[in-house]
Design a protein around this motif. Structure first.
Motif, short mmCIF file in Angstrom:
data_model
loop_
_atom_site.label_atom_id
_atom_site.label_comp_id
_atom_site.label_asym_id
_atom_site.label_seq_id
_atom_site.Cartn_x
_atom_site.Cartn_y
_atom_site.Cartn_z
N GLN A 60 -3.31 13.42 0.56
CA GLN A 60 -3.41 11.99 0.84
C GLN A 60 -3.90 11.29 -0.42
OE1 GLN A 60 -6.29 10.63 3.80
NE2 GLN A 60 -4.77 9.18 4.53
N ALA A 96 6.50 11.63 -5.43
CA ALA A 96 6.01 11.54 -4.05
C ALA A 96 4.98 10.42 -3.93
CB ALA A 96 5.42 12.87 -3.60
N GLY A 153 -0.58 7.09 2.93
CA GLY A 153 0.44 8.03 3.40
C GLY A 153 0.10 9.46 3.01
N GLU A 164 6.76 2.85 -2.49
CA GLU A 164 5.82 2.55 -1.41
C GLU A 164 6.51 2.28 -0.08
OE1 GLU A 164 2.89 -0.32 -2.66
OE2 GLU A 164 2.88 0.50 -4.68
N PHE A 188 1.54 13.49 1.89
CA PHE A 188 2.55 14.31 1.25
C PHE A 188 2.30 15.74 1.68
CE2 PHE A 188 3.88 16.55 -2.87
CZ PHE A 188 5.21 16.64 -2.48
N TRP A 215 -3.44 12.17 -5.69
CA TRP A 215 -3.54 12.81 -4.38
C TRP A 215 -4.84 13.60 -4.25
CZ3 TRP A 215 0.06 11.45 -0.98
CH2 TRP A 215 1.34 11.10 -1.43
N THR A 224 5.46 6.89 -1.55
CA THR A 224 4.60 6.93 -0.37
C THR A 224 3.70 5.70 -0.31
OG1 THR A 224 4.57 9.34 -0.49
CG2 THR A 224 2.88 8.32 0.86
N TYR A 229 7.38 5.10 2.36
CA TYR A 229 7.25 6.14 3.38
C TYR A 229 5.79 6.43 3.73
CZ TYR A 229 12.08 6.68 2.11
OH TYR A 229 13.41 6.42 1.87
N ASP A 230 5.54 6.66 5.02
CA ASP A 230 4.21 7.08 5.48
C ASP A 230 4.01 8.57 5.27
OD1 ASP A 230 3.48 4.52 6.51
OD2 ASP A 230 4.75 4.89 8.26
N LEU A 231 5.09 9.30 5.24
CA LEU A 231 5.04 10.75 5.12
C LEU A 231 6.19 11.23 4.25
CD1 LEU A 231 4.06 13.62 6.00
CD2 LEU A 231 5.59 13.38 7.98
N CYS A 232 5.88 12.03 3.25
CA CYS A 232 6.90 12.70 2.44
C CYS A 232 6.69 14.20 2.60
CB CYS A 232 6.77 12.33 0.97
SG CYS A 232 7.29 10.65 0.63
#
Length: 168
Positions: free
Chosen positions: A161, A68, A76, A44, A78, A125, A72, A46-49
């Motif tokens: 998302q 991912a 966030g 937990e 992906f 996701w 994230t 990254y805002d963006l992978c």
């Protein structure tokens, strides 16, 4: 003059050679030799992978989408950019030429888009957006020998998302 990015960007690749190339760009906070299915990165974070041009080398997509999701943050995104499965099915595997000119084919697996959706949904996701690229005039200006592939899909991009964020 190199400009360092103001964003905290970490990179992961299984090959030290590609990470050495990335290091020269001087934009990464850290680079890690690791499998994309087991990065060793903190949960937990990254805002963006972003996963680019490597899904076709994975026998199973589920570990990628789970990892991912693990790294994230809630809400966030992906983004996955890949070689279109139809291009692989047309008989054009991922390949490159070594410095000496020797052609090398990299083992590739065909993943249908339904495979991506199933793996992504199982990891929590939801698909926000998807685009596909074709071998078009722009491609053919750079690779005129690819005229036989004109009009074929060559690439795709998906933006995912977490479902929990979409329901909130």
């Amino acid at each position: 003059m190199k400009r360092r990015s103001s964003a905290a960007i970490d990179g992961v690749d299984i090959t030290p050679e590609l990470l050495a190339i990335a290091q020269r760009k001087d934009v990464y906070r850290a680079l890690h030799v690791a499998d994309v299915a087991r990065t060793g990165l903190p949960a937990e974070t990254y805002d963006l992978c972003i996963h680019s041009l490597a899904d076709e080398h994975l026998a199973d997509l589920r570990p990628l989408y789970r990892e991912a999701a693990r790294v994230t943050r809630r809400g966030g995104l992906f983004v996955i950019v890949g070689f279109h499965p139809q291009f692989l099915m047309a008989g054009v595997p991922t390949h490159f030429d070594r410095a000496a000119g020797e052609p090398v084919t990299i083992r590739s697996y065909v993943h249908l888009f339904s495979d991506h959706v199933k793996a992504a949904h199982a990891a929590g996701w939801s698909l926000l957006e998807m685009e596909e690229g074709l071998v078009d005039e722009a491609w053919l200006r750079k690779k005129p020998k690819w005229d036989a592939y004109r009009g074929l899909p060559i690439s795709f991009a998906m933006v995912w998302q977490t479902r929990a964020m979409l329901r909130a």
